[in-house]
Structure formats: structure tokens, C-alpha cells
Enzyme design. Structure first.
Site, PDB file in Angstrom:
ATOM      1  N   LYS A 141       0.807  -1.226   0.000  1.00 32.30           N
ATOM      2  CA  LYS A 141       0.000   0.000   0.000  1.00 32.30           C
ATOM      3  C   LYS A 141       0.841   1.279   0.000  1.00 32.30           C
ATOM      4  O   LYS A 141       0.395   2.337   0.434  1.00 32.30           O
ATOM      5  CB  LYS A 141      -1.005   0.042   1.173  1.00 32.30           C
ATOM      6  CG  LYS A 141      -1.843  -1.194   1.348  1.00 32.30           C
ATOM      7  CD  LYS A 141      -2.364  -1.777   0.066  1.00 32.30           C
ATOM      8  CE  LYS A 141      -3.400  -0.957  -0.635  1.00 32.30           C
ATOM      9  NZ  LYS A 141      -3.753  -1.587  -1.955  1.00 32.30           N
ATOM     10  N   HIS A 190       7.365  -7.126  -2.122  1.00 27.16           N
ATOM     11  CA  HIS A 190       7.063  -6.592  -0.789  1.00 27.16           C
ATOM     12  C   HIS A 190       8.016  -7.217   0.237  1.00 27.16           C
ATOM     13  O   HIS A 190       7.869  -6.963   1.428  1.00 27.16           O
ATOM     14  CB  HIS A 190       5.636  -6.985  -0.362  1.00 27.16           C
ATOM     15  CG  HIS A 190       4.532  -6.381  -1.187  1.00 27.16           C
ATOM     16  ND1 HIS A 190       4.514  -5.067  -1.557  1.00 27.16           N
ATOM     17  CD2 HIS A 190       3.374  -6.930  -1.659  1.00 27.16           C
ATOM     18  CE1 HIS A 190       3.392  -4.832  -2.239  1.00 27.16           C
ATOM     19  NE2 HIS A 190       2.704  -5.943  -2.323  1.00 27.16           N
ATOM     20  N   SER A 235      -4.778   3.168   3.749  1.00 25.10           N
ATOM     21  CA  SER A 235      -4.930   2.517   2.446  1.00 25.10           C
ATOM     22  C   SER A 235      -5.143   1.010   2.625  1.00 25.10           C
ATOM     23  O   SER A 235      -5.997   0.394   1.982  1.00 25.10           O
ATOM     24  CB  SER A 235      -3.681   2.808   1.597  1.00 25.10           C
ATOM     25  OG  SER A 235      -3.788   2.210   0.338  1.00 25.10           O
TER      26      SER A 235
HETATM   27  P1  A3P Z   1      -4.721   5.047  -1.512  1.00 22.47           P
HETATM   28  O1  A3P Z   1      -5.483   3.867  -1.008  1.00 22.47           O
HETATM   29  O2  A3P Z   1      -4.261   5.939  -0.392  1.00 22.47           O
HETATM   30  O3  A3P Z   1      -5.448   5.813  -2.583  1.00 22.47           O
HETATM   31  P2  A3P Z   1      -0.039  -0.463  -3.615  1.00 22.47           P
HETATM   32  O4  A3P Z   1      -0.004  -0.434  -5.094  1.00 22.47           O
HETATM   33  O5  A3P Z   1       1.301  -0.595  -2.957  1.00 22.47           O
HETATM   34  O6  A3P Z   1      -1.039  -1.446  -3.104  1.00 22.47           O
HETATM   35  O7  A3P Z   1      -0.521   0.988  -3.110  1.00 22.47           O
HETATM   36  C1  A3P Z   1      -1.824   1.441  -3.372  1.00 22.47           C
HETATM   37  C2  A3P Z   1      -1.887   2.916  -3.080  1.00 22.47           C
HETATM   38  O8  A3P Z   1      -1.143   3.625  -4.092  1.00 22.47           O
HETATM   39  C3  A3P Z   1      -3.320   3.450  -3.132  1.00 22.47           C
HETATM   40  O9  A3P Z   1      -3.378   4.511  -2.177  1.00 22.47           O
HETATM   41  C4  A3P Z   1      -3.389   3.954  -4.573  1.00 22.47           C
HETATM   42  O10 A3P Z   1      -4.419   4.879  -4.809  1.00 22.47           O
HETATM   43  C5  A3P Z   1      -2.003   4.598  -4.683  1.00 22.47           C
HETATM   44  N1  A3P Z   1      -1.613   4.854  -6.090  1.00 22.47           N
HETATM   45  C6  A3P Z   1      -1.547   3.997  -7.125  1.00 22.47           C
HETATM   46  N2  A3P Z   1      -1.215   4.633  -8.259  1.00 22.47           N
HETATM   47  C7  A3P Z   1      -1.073   5.938  -7.928  1.00 22.47           C
HETATM   48  C8  A3P Z   1      -0.762   7.126  -8.674  1.00 22.47           C
HETATM   49  N3  A3P Z   1      -0.537   7.110  -9.992  1.00 22.47           N
HETATM   50  N4  A3P Z   1      -0.696   8.310  -8.008  1.00 22.47           N
HETATM   51  C9  A3P Z   1      -0.921   8.367  -6.676  1.00 22.47           C
HETATM   52  N5  A3P Z   1      -1.231   7.274  -5.920  1.00 22.47           N
HETATM   53  C10 A3P Z   1      -1.313   6.084  -6.546  1.00 22.47           C
END
Ligand code: A3P
Length: 288
Positions: free
Chosen positions: A45, A100, A130
């Protein structure tokens, strides 16, 4: 489904059975890193799928074909997941991966190679928020319970891939020298072109300003949210329910302010601060 049915335990860490198996974890241990492999290491996340969008474009100079034709999980596979064994032979060099894994679980060949790593760190309060929503929408994970209950699990490290502080300490304390670059999710949110320039320099890509601009546009939250190869809309709703919470949820820094009570903030801050107190690095944001 009980926790035992949803997760496997290996070397003290929890992994979701849907995407991981003891075989996939063994496959990761036996994976042979090449010197030109590039791995984004991201605590869950903290921007993993964002890096799955960015890395192929930085490596190929901005050719959009991979992000428009290959789902993120096959385009830049997770080192530890079952998919890797199925797609590894299709990956063109320089291969891009995500993981991860905490540092101590990286396979032996990683240490003997010259493969580079980009470590992405995100404010743990936003990571937790998140993750809380992700546990609500991902049917293959245990429901998070109340915010208080989930915070307790998060702080105790009873979550996927263990404690946030252990992950950060492990990856901050490596002897990888110039093989590792550290960046934060917040830097990427604040100025994506600048973050891309740093990655491009680190990976020896020398991208033009035009290429940087194009990559930033295609890796923006808004564009990614509409990219079906990256927004998990290819995944059935009974597996990831975007009606409950979309995977690309808010994409901002500081959403924790809408979720933490002053009491929760005080507990969270004191635990994280205590666990990092003897570290030589400092966090780039205030924990309060
Ligand atoms: P939020 O839930 O705070 O919106 P992961 O890919 O490690 O699971 O992380 C997911 C988080 O990264 C989510 O956060 C998602 O919205 C955010 N995320 C993914 N792509 C993004 C982008 N282009 N710009 C900003 N945040 C992004």
C-alpha cells in the site's frame, strides 16, 4: 473463512494464499537475478502498482505498449507471487520486478548480483489507511475489523509482510551502496517529473524532458485509474470489489487526517517513534 484458510505463514510472515504458495516462495528464493534486473521494493500500500506503471516506461524510454497491453501483475511481476513462474520466461531484459519482501528474505542471487533496487517508502499513517480499505475490498483477505482493531494489528505487525518499521529498518540498513535508491510516495505525489528524473538518472537512462513529461502524464493517478491494464477492473468483483473501495482509491498524501482520532494518533506515533529511536536515519515527514 478463517485466517488459516486465507493466509500461509512462512518464516514468521503472513502471505495471502490466493496469490502466494510455499512453492512460489521457494521459486523466489531460487530466482536468479541478472545484473540488469530492476526491482521496486515497496511495503504493501505504498505505491507498488504505481511502480509497475513507471518502471517499464522509464526503462523503455516512454513506449506505452506494455502499460496498454499487459496487466500490471504480468508486466512487472511480484518476486514472491505465483504468477512469476508463469511469466518469467516472457520478461524482456532489462527485467522489472516488484517485491514486498523485507530485506532479509531477498534470495541469495540478489546479493551476488549487481541488480538495482528502488525502495519506495510512504507515511505509515497513510499506508495503514490505504491497507484498511484494501482489506475491506479484497475478498481474499480477512476483513479489517474496526479502525482501532486494524491499527492494533498493523502496529503489532500481524499484517501481510510484517511490521512497517521492520521493513523500513531492514531496507535502510543494507550495504547495497549505489545499487539502491530511496524515494518516498510523497515525493512522487508532489512532483512526479522530478521523481522520474531521479529514477532515470539512477537507472542510467538519460531520458529527454519530452519523455519525462509523457511518462508523468501516463502514470498520473487519473490516467492510471482509467487504464484497465492497471486498475484491477480485469479482476472479478468477487475477488476485488471496487464498489466497496476502488484499488486506486484517493492517491493523495495525508488522507490519514480524515481517519485518525487524536488518541489513535498519539498511540500510533509513540509506537513508531519508539521502534525507530535508535536508528541513524530520520523520517522525511513529521509523525504528528
Ligand atoms: P490510496 O489507497 O491511499 O489511494 P499499492 O499499489 O502498494 O497497493 O498501493 C496502493 C496505493 O497507491 C493506493 O493509495 C493507490 O491509490 C495509490 N496509487 C496507485 N497509483 C497511484 C498514482 N498514480 N498516483 C498516486 N497514488 C497512486
Amino acid at each position: 473463512m478463517s485466517s488459516e484458510e486465507k493466509y500461509i505463514l512462512d518464516r514468521g510472515l503472513m502471505f495471502p494464499k490466493e496469490t502466494h504458495s510455499l512453492e512460489s516462495l521457494k521459486f523466489a528464493q531460487e530466482y536468479t537475478f541478472k545484473d540488469d534486473d530492476v526491482t521496486a521494493v515497496v511495503y504493501p500500500k505504498s505505491g507498488t502498482i504505481w511502480m509497475q506503471e513507471i518502471l517499464p516506461l522509464v526503462l523503455n524510454g516512454g513506449d506505452l505498449t506494455p502499460i496498454h497491453s499487459i496487466p500490471n501483475w504480468d508486466r512487472v511481476p511480484w518476486l514472491e507471487e505465483k504468477r512469476l513462474a508463469l511469466v518469467v520466461d516472457n520478461l524482456a531484459s532489462p527485467r522489472a520486478l516488484v517485491t514486498h519482501f523485507p530485506y532479509h528474505l531477498m534470495p541469495p542471487s540478489f546479493h551476488t548480483s549487481k541488480a538495482k533496487v528502488i525502495y519506495v517508502m510512504r507515511n505509515p499513517k497513510d499506508v495503514m489507511v490505504s491497507s484498511y480499505y484494501f482489506h475491506k475490498m479484497a475478498e481474499f483477505l480477512e476483513p479489517p475489523g474496526t479502525f482501532d482493531e486494524f491499527m492494533e494489528k498493523f502496529l503489532e505487525g500481524k499484517v501481510l509482510f510484517g511490521k512497517w518499521t521492520d521493513h523500513v529498518k531492514g531496507w535502510r540498513g543494507t550495504d547495497l551502496g549505489d545499487r539502491i535508491m530511496h524515494i518516498t510516495y510523497e515525493e512522487m505525489v508532489q512532483d512526479l517529473p522530478a521523481a522520474l528524473r531521479r529514477m532515470s538518472d539512477f537507472l542510467g537512462r538519460n531520458l529527454s524532458e519530452e519523455a519525462i513529461r509523457k511518462i508523468a502524464e501516463h502514470c498520473s493517478f487519473k490516467t492510471m485509474k482509467n487504464n484497465r491494464m492497471s486498475n484491477f477492473s480485469l479482476v472479478p468483483k468477487n475477488y476485488m470489489n471496487s464498489d466497496t473501495s476502488p484499488f486506486l482509491r484517493k492517491g493523495v498524501a495525508g488522507d490519514w487526517k480524515n481517519h485518525f482520532s487524536p488518541e489513535q494518533l498519539a498511540i500510533f506515533t509513540s509506537v513508531i517513534r519508539k521502534e525507530l529511536e535508535s536508528e541513524s536515519f530520520s523520517l522525511p515527514w513529521s509523525l504528528d
